[in-house]
Motif scaffolding. Structure first.
Motif, short mmCIF file in Angstrom:
data_model
loop_
_atom_site.label_atom_id
_atom_site.label_comp_id
_atom_site.label_asym_id
_atom_site.label_seq_id
_atom_site.Cartn_x
_atom_site.Cartn_y
_atom_site.Cartn_z
N UNK A 38 1.06 -1.16 0.15
CA UNK A 38 -0.03 -0.10 0.05
C UNK A 38 0.79 0.81 0.31
N UNK A 39 1.73 1.53 1.06
CA UNK A 39 3.03 2.62 0.41
C UNK A 39 3.26 2.35 -0.55
N UNK A 40 3.98 1.35 -0.97
CA UNK A 40 4.44 1.25 -2.27
C UNK A 40 3.60 2.39 -3.53
N UNK A 41 2.74 2.03 -3.23
CA UNK A 41 1.03 2.04 -4.12
C UNK A 41 1.54 3.74 -4.42
N UNK A 42 1.13 4.15 -2.97
CA UNK A 42 0.74 5.39 -2.76
C UNK A 42 2.17 6.32 -3.42
N UNK A 43 2.96 6.36 -2.65
CA UNK A 43 4.73 6.46 -3.09
C UNK A 43 4.63 6.33 -4.71
N UNK A 44 3.80 5.76 -5.35
CA UNK A 44 4.25 5.58 -7.08
C UNK A 44 3.14 6.19 -7.44
N UNK A 45 1.72 6.86 -6.59
CA UNK A 45 1.07 7.34 -7.45
C UNK A 45 1.38 9.56 -7.17
N UNK A 46 2.32 8.94 -6.04
CA UNK A 46 2.95 10.82 -5.84
C UNK A 46 4.14 11.21 -6.68
N UNK A 47 5.03 9.95 -7.44
CA UNK A 47 5.54 9.97 -8.05
C UNK A 47 5.14 10.97 -9.82
N UNK A 48 4.31 10.65 -9.60
CA UNK A 48 3.77 9.82 -10.82
C UNK A 48 2.39 10.95 -11.21
N UNK A 49 1.95 11.27 -9.95
CA UNK A 49 0.70 12.59 -10.40
C UNK A 49 0.55 13.14 -9.24
N UNK A 50 1.44 13.36 -7.94
CA UNK A 50 1.83 14.11 -7.13
C UNK A 50 2.36 15.53 -7.91
N UNK A 51 1.67 16.66 -7.07
CA UNK A 51 2.30 17.54 -6.56
C UNK A 51 2.92 18.19 -5.42
N UNK A 52 4.07 18.47 -5.37
CA UNK A 52 4.95 19.41 -4.33
C UNK A 52 4.44 20.00 -3.66
N UNK A 53 3.75 19.83 -2.07
CA UNK A 53 2.95 21.47 -1.52
C UNK A 53 3.75 21.49 -0.42
N UNK A 54 3.64 22.84 0.12
CA UNK A 54 4.36 23.00 1.73
C UNK A 54 4.02 21.86 2.04
N UNK A 55 2.59 21.31 3.19
CA UNK A 55 2.85 20.53 3.96
C UNK A 55 3.31 18.53 3.33
N UNK A 56 3.85 18.38 2.39
CA UNK A 56 4.16 17.38 1.45
C UNK A 56 3.09 17.19 -0.52
N UNK A 57 3.02 15.68 -0.24
CA UNK A 57 3.15 15.79 -1.61
C UNK A 57 1.56 15.07 -1.76
N UNK A 58 1.25 16.54 -2.62
CA UNK A 58 -0.26 16.09 -2.65
C UNK A 58 -1.46 16.10 -3.76
N UNK A 59 -2.10 13.92 -3.82
CA UNK A 59 -2.36 14.03 -4.99
C UNK A 59 -4.00 13.94 -5.28
N UNK A 60 -4.49 15.27 -5.85
CA UNK A 60 -5.52 16.01 -5.94
C UNK A 60 -6.69 15.36 -6.65
N UNK A 61 -6.62 13.79 -6.41
CA UNK A 61 -8.11 13.57 -7.49
C UNK A 61 -8.60 12.05 -7.01
N UNK A 62 -9.76 12.20 -6.53
CA UNK A 62 -10.03 10.91 -5.57
C UNK A 62 -9.45 9.29 -5.49
N UNK A 63 -8.59 8.82 -4.99
CA UNK A 63 -7.62 7.64 -5.15
C UNK A 63 -8.55 7.51 -3.89
#
Lengths: 234, 234
Positions: free
Chosen positions: A154-179
């Motif tokens: 699950x952690x790897x799936x989240x990190x992969x999604x973040x790498x593909x489609x995440x945006x760096x924001x002040x407080x972390x990495x945002x995946x801004x679509x419904x997962x």
């Protein structure tokens, strides 16, 4: 003469190294397609009359097993092609693409693929790189499913999604679509119950912040470390 | 002028639609490579100076996880390319290729890939089809690992191997290279113990016949049916 402007696709990685004439030649055969949330852009087994380039939104590519279970293969993000059955010598779509959020795509008749590659040889090379990256990603998932405990998957799936489609924001990495948690269950070969339990622990410890339309990884590094540990493994 | 004759590669699917001049141009930059059983043709993480076309033998493509576990990604059979890091925009090999049996390959400098594609445009299209097929296969394995019991996964792995590399013989489908129970465990995300137990049941019931250097699927259809049942699921 195309009604679509090169600016629509010029910025996309898959078209890098193509000039505006090449882009116009490619766009001449394209038609725009709006895909409302929850509907299919193409369906598994249907004749692959068209292939697509996503311009906006997010789609889920899913396979339905013979037993009726749904497996989430990947999310498609803007700039990616999909439904490329023709490029791999198939007449039908090997999976279904569902809009996770309202999406906009360009559609080309599948028969145009060889001509487009002639007009823009870089297109074939770029498409191949995209295929290669997906293949590497698929092999990583096979290795994870084969050897890792569910929490790490699950952690790897989240990190992969973040790498593909995440945006760096002040407080972390945002995946801004419904997962959804169900999506994560279908990506990691486990149950909704198990994903919910894991995500609740991570939320309580401030590693992630959930929401219906977004997911924030507050500390991707700690998430990886937490996942590598086996404290709450399954 | 090449010392290698077009007859070496003319019959291979990946070169279909290329004439002898195109084949000679491709072979001009190739050098033959013998890979003794058990040795690596290329290793994960090494600089990808070359890519390969397998002419004879069988290689296993494996990934080693950060925890040191080995996962078998696929077998490479004659007529297939591998080590194509360059085609997917990578500088290092993303996996290791080990000779399961003594193998013969042609090697090209990676830098030649774009030139070869120019000389023989069908090569890129054919390579892309190969990538697409591997991607479909990888997605099927993800679906199997995510949703299927181990017995079905082992049956599907055997049937996929038979489809890729098996030969129809009088009493079934023959896989005539060494596929060990450990290989099958690494292909299906389970243990050697579990694979051995499943294979012993199938051997006792006449579905398969094992051997050190070969594996005979006596009745692929019954094997599928047996696998779909859940009698001895795990």
């Amino acid at each position: 003469m195309s009604r679509l402007d090169p600016s629509l696709i010029r910025h996309l990685a898959i078209f890098q190294s193509l000039d505006d004439d090449a882009l116009r030649a490619i766009l001449a055969e394209a038609s725009p397609r709006r895909v409302p949330k929850g509907t299919a852009m193409f369906e598994h087994g249907a004749e692959a009359h068209e292939f697509f380039l996503v311009l906006d939104g997010r789609l889920k590519v899913v396979k339905i097993t013979p037993d009726g279970e749904q497996v989430l293969i990947r999310f498609v993000i803007p700039g990616e092609v999909c439904g490329m059955a023709v490029a791999i010598g198939k007449n039908t779509y090997p999976a279904t693409a569902l809009a996770a959020t309202e999406s906009l795509a360009l559609a080309w008749p599948s028969a145009q693929w060889p001509k487009l590659c002639e007009k823009a040889p870089a297109l074939a090379a770029n498409a191949m790189q995209a295929f290669g990256q997906r293949l590497q990603e698929a092999h990583s998932r096979i290795a994870e499913l084969s050897t890792e405990e569910v929490q790490r998957r699950v952690a790897h799936a989240l990190l992969r999604l973040a790498g593909q489609a995440g945006t760096k924001v002040e407080n972390g990495v945002l995946i801004d679509f419904p997962v959804t948690r169900q999506d994560l269950a279908e990506m990691t070969g486990t149950t909704l119950h198990t994903v919910s339990r894991i995500m609740s622990v991570w939320e309580a410890s401030g590693l992630i912040e959930g929401g219906r339309q977004r997911l924030l990884l507050c500390d991707p590094h700690k998430l990886l470390v937490a996942a590598e540990g086996r404290a709450s493994g399954d």
